[in-house]
Enzyme design. Structure first.
Site, PDB file in Angstrom:
ATOM      1  N   THR A 199       0.831  -1.196   0.000  1.00 29.29           N
ATOM      2  CA  THR A 199       0.000   0.000   0.000  1.00 29.29           C
ATOM      3  C   THR A 199       0.868   1.248   0.000  1.00 29.29           C
ATOM      4  O   THR A 199       1.985   1.228   0.506  1.00 29.29           O
ATOM      5  CB  THR A 199      -0.941   0.040   1.218  1.00 29.29           C
ATOM      6  OG1 THR A 199      -1.750   1.215   1.161  1.00 29.29           O
ATOM      7  CG2 THR A 199      -0.176   0.078   2.514  1.00 29.29           C
ATOM      8  N   ARG A 200       0.340   2.310  -0.581  1.00 26.72           N
ATOM      9  CA  ARG A 200       0.979   3.625  -0.478  1.00 26.72           C
ATOM     10  C   ARG A 200       0.077   4.573   0.312  1.00 26.72           C
ATOM     11  O   ARG A 200       0.388   5.740   0.460  1.00 26.72           O
ATOM     12  CB  ARG A 200       1.230   4.211  -1.877  1.00 26.72           C
ATOM     13  CG  ARG A 200      -0.032   4.683  -2.602  1.00 26.72           C
ATOM     14  CD  ARG A 200       0.276   5.360  -3.915  1.00 26.72           C
ATOM     15  NE  ARG A 200      -0.837   6.115  -4.431  1.00 26.72           N
ATOM     16  CZ  ARG A 200      -1.797   5.631  -5.198  1.00 26.72           C
ATOM     17  NH1 ARG A 200      -1.779   4.349  -5.540  1.00 26.72           N
ATOM     18  NH2 ARG A 200      -2.773   6.401  -5.637  1.00 26.72           N
ATOM     19  N   HIS A 204      -6.399   1.398   6.825  1.00 25.04           N
ATOM     20  CA  HIS A 204      -7.732   1.664   7.362  1.00 25.04           C
ATOM     21  C   HIS A 204      -8.479   0.345   7.556  1.00 25.04           C
ATOM     22  O   HIS A 204      -7.921  -0.739   7.330  1.00 25.04           O
ATOM     23  CB  HIS A 204      -8.510   2.638   6.463  1.00 25.04           C
ATOM     24  CG  HIS A 204      -8.504   2.283   5.011  1.00 25.04           C
ATOM     25  ND1 HIS A 204      -9.123   1.156   4.504  1.00 25.04           N
ATOM     26  CD2 HIS A 204      -7.947   2.909   3.927  1.00 25.04           C
ATOM     27  CE1 HIS A 204      -8.964   1.111   3.194  1.00 25.04           C
ATOM     28  NE2 HIS A 204      -8.252   2.147   2.820  1.00 25.04           N
ATOM     29  N   HIS A 207      -8.494  -2.263   4.753  1.00 25.93           N
ATOM     30  CA  HIS A 207      -7.232  -2.983   4.664  1.00 25.93           C
ATOM     31  C   HIS A 207      -7.154  -4.064   5.746  1.00 25.93           C
ATOM     32  O   HIS A 207      -6.766  -5.211   5.474  1.00 25.93           O
ATOM     33  CB  HIS A 207      -6.051  -2.034   4.845  1.00 25.93           C
ATOM     34  CG  HIS A 207      -5.882  -1.039   3.741  1.00 25.93           C
ATOM     35  ND1 HIS A 207      -5.325   0.200   3.952  1.00 25.93           N
ATOM     36  CD2 HIS A 207      -6.177  -1.097   2.422  1.00 25.93           C
ATOM     37  CE1 HIS A 207      -5.285   0.861   2.818  1.00 25.93           C
ATOM     38  NE2 HIS A 207      -5.809   0.103   1.877  1.00 25.93           N
ATOM     39  N   ARG A 293      -8.927  -3.521  -4.818  1.00 20.47           N
ATOM     40  CA  ARG A 293      -9.546  -2.635  -5.802  1.00 20.47           C
ATOM     41  C   ARG A 293      -8.514  -1.656  -6.355  1.00 20.47           C
ATOM     42  O   ARG A 293      -7.781  -1.028  -5.613  1.00 20.47           O
ATOM     43  CB  ARG A 293     -10.699  -1.876  -5.129  1.00 20.47           C
ATOM     44  CG  ARG A 293     -11.420  -0.887  -6.019  1.00 20.47           C
ATOM     45  CD  ARG A 293     -12.456  -0.118  -5.227  1.00 20.47           C
ATOM     46  NE  ARG A 293     -11.831   0.710  -4.197  1.00 20.47           N
ATOM     47  CZ  ARG A 293     -11.405   1.956  -4.402  1.00 20.47           C
ATOM     48  NH1 ARG A 293     -11.511   2.513  -5.604  1.00 20.47           N
ATOM     49  NH2 ARG A 293     -10.859   2.649  -3.424  1.00 20.47           N
ATOM     50  N   ASP A 294      -8.451  -1.524  -7.674  1.00 25.16           N
ATOM     51  CA  ASP A 294      -7.622  -0.517  -8.360  1.00 25.16           C
ATOM     52  C   ASP A 294      -6.196  -0.505  -7.830  1.00 25.16           C
ATOM     53  O   ASP A 294      -5.635   0.546  -7.528  1.00 25.16           O
ATOM     54  CB  ASP A 294      -8.265   0.867  -8.214  1.00 25.16           C
ATOM     55  CG  ASP A 294      -7.671   1.885  -9.205  1.00 25.16           C
ATOM     56  OD1 ASP A 294      -7.157   1.459 -10.255  1.00 25.16           O
ATOM     57  OD2 ASP A 294      -7.722   3.091  -8.922  1.00 25.16           O
TER      58      ASP A 294
END
Length: 393
Positions: A199-200, A204, A207, A293-294
């Protein structure tokens, strides 16, 4: 794909970890040679790439891509020998540095401190516009990856690197384990399988949900936040790492989770970068990789689940790591818990979503995100961090 019964991790991409750090008995001689070479000062992406090459995160690469490998990666998502490799790792060099035809170049940080030497095996100048369209699926200069490609300061140099020292790293980023160190820890813990998470963004509740679902199926979890160069409006890496530490303190089984900073830079290449992130995590010993997602997307350049579909283009044996595909998670008020559309029957108005952009806007204005979206401890770290930045700036 699982590891062996004794906890030994699966083979790295290409079969072995590549370590480009110069042994101590050779370092003094190479440093003296480097002092006489032209120096190329690396930008943020270049420094991140150099570190990843040095410690084997980018195995099987021994250095920056030459022309044949570059063309194959850009065109087909593979190296010239056919191995899967989806993003170009390149070294742009100003023309004036190359005029004397040097056989070697010194690579330095922004202050000019020499970190490494690269053998100049090739100099080539591919079309950056064509490259951007193939790698990023767009030529729009508003895309950060496209912008970086179009802004390259000169031709590309291909050749192996010999690394004298790693780029300086801020202490607040915490542990920065190499692939070999992660693999040693996996063996010590006896894990037979491990899922990696990239993750960047600040961690939350969505996650956390993905992490814990994954932990129901694997022995361990490598939380591997990217701390190299990102967009200016992304949450600073040190703050993101602090959020992870706050969350791990109260909500995860310590014996089943490993937190380490990942030194790479973001390309924002969507599907290609998702596959790239999975391959690199295999080098760190992961058997599985979480794809949500994305993944690695930016703006609206890629479809919501295009990154997940990208894995379908490869035979499982080619990648050597299993993608764990997850739909977008949310808090459902009627379920009173985290869920996805695969498990929640309730209408959209019962679901609480918050984008990364909206989260940054909230904490940037000193407002705590609701507990359905962020653990209170994490939310407080974010708000305090942004408050400190405002006072300092």
């Amino acid at each position: 794909m699982s590891v062996t019964a004794n906890g030994t991790a699966p083979p790295p991409h290409g079969g072995r970890l590549v370590d480009r750090r110069v042994p101590t008995d050779r370092a003094e001689t190479l440093a003296a040679d480097a002092a006489r070479l032209p120096v190329v000062r690396l930008d943020g992406r270049g420094l991140a790439d150099l570190e990843c090459l040095a410690v084997g995160a980018f195995s099987p690469l021994a250095g920056f891509l030459g022309a044949d490998d570059h063309g194959a990666v850009v065109g087909d998502g593979r190296l010239g020998d056919g191995r899967v490799w989806t993003l170009p790792v390149v070294l742009p060099v100003p023309v004036e540095v190359l005029r004397s035809g040097p056989e070697r170049l010194a690579l330095g940080d922004r202050a000019g401190t020499v970190l490494a030497v690269v053998d100049v095996e090739e100099v080539y100048d591919p079309d950056p516009v064509a490259e951007a369209k193939q790698v990023y699926e767009t030529g729009d200069p508003a895309h950060p990856g496209v912008a970086a490609t179009l802004a390259r300061p000169g031709p590309l140099v291909g050749g192996p690197v010999h690394v004298l020292r790693l780029p300086a790293a801020a202490a607040e980023l915490g542990p920065r384990l190499t692939p070999a160190q992660v693999r040693a820890e996996v063996a010590a813990r006896g894990w037979r399988s491990m899922a990696g998470f990239q993750t960047r963004n600040p961690v939350h509740r969505a996650h956390e949900y993905l992490h814990k679902v994954a932990l129901e199926h694997v022995d361990g979890l490598l939380l591997h936040p990217l701390v190299g160069q990102t967009k200016d409006d992304d949450v600073p890496a040190a703050l993101r790492m602090a959020c992870y530490r706050a969350l791990l303190d109260g909500y995860y089984p310590a014996e089943r989770v490993l937190l380490s900073a990942f030194p790479a830079a973001m390309r924002y290449a969507g599907p290609r970068e998702a596959v790239f992130h999975a391959i690199v995590r295999k080098n760190y010993g992961c058997t599985h990789f979480i794809v949500g997602r994305d993944h690695a997307g930016v703006g609206s350049y890629y479809g919501t689940y295009a990154a997940q579909a990208a894995f379908d283009a490869y035979d499982p044996g080619e990648l050597g790591i299993t993608p764990l595909r997850f739909e977008h998670a949310f808090f459902c008020r009627r379920c009173d818990g985290m869920a996805t559309s695969r498990t929640c029957p309730h209408p959209p108005e019962a679901r609480v979503h918050l984008s990364g952009t909206a989260l940054r806007a909230l904490v940037g204005n000193g407002r705590l995100p609701p507990p359905e979206l962020s653990r209170p401890e994490v939310a407080r770290v974010l708000v305090d961090g942004y408050q400190t930045r405002r006072e300092a700036g």
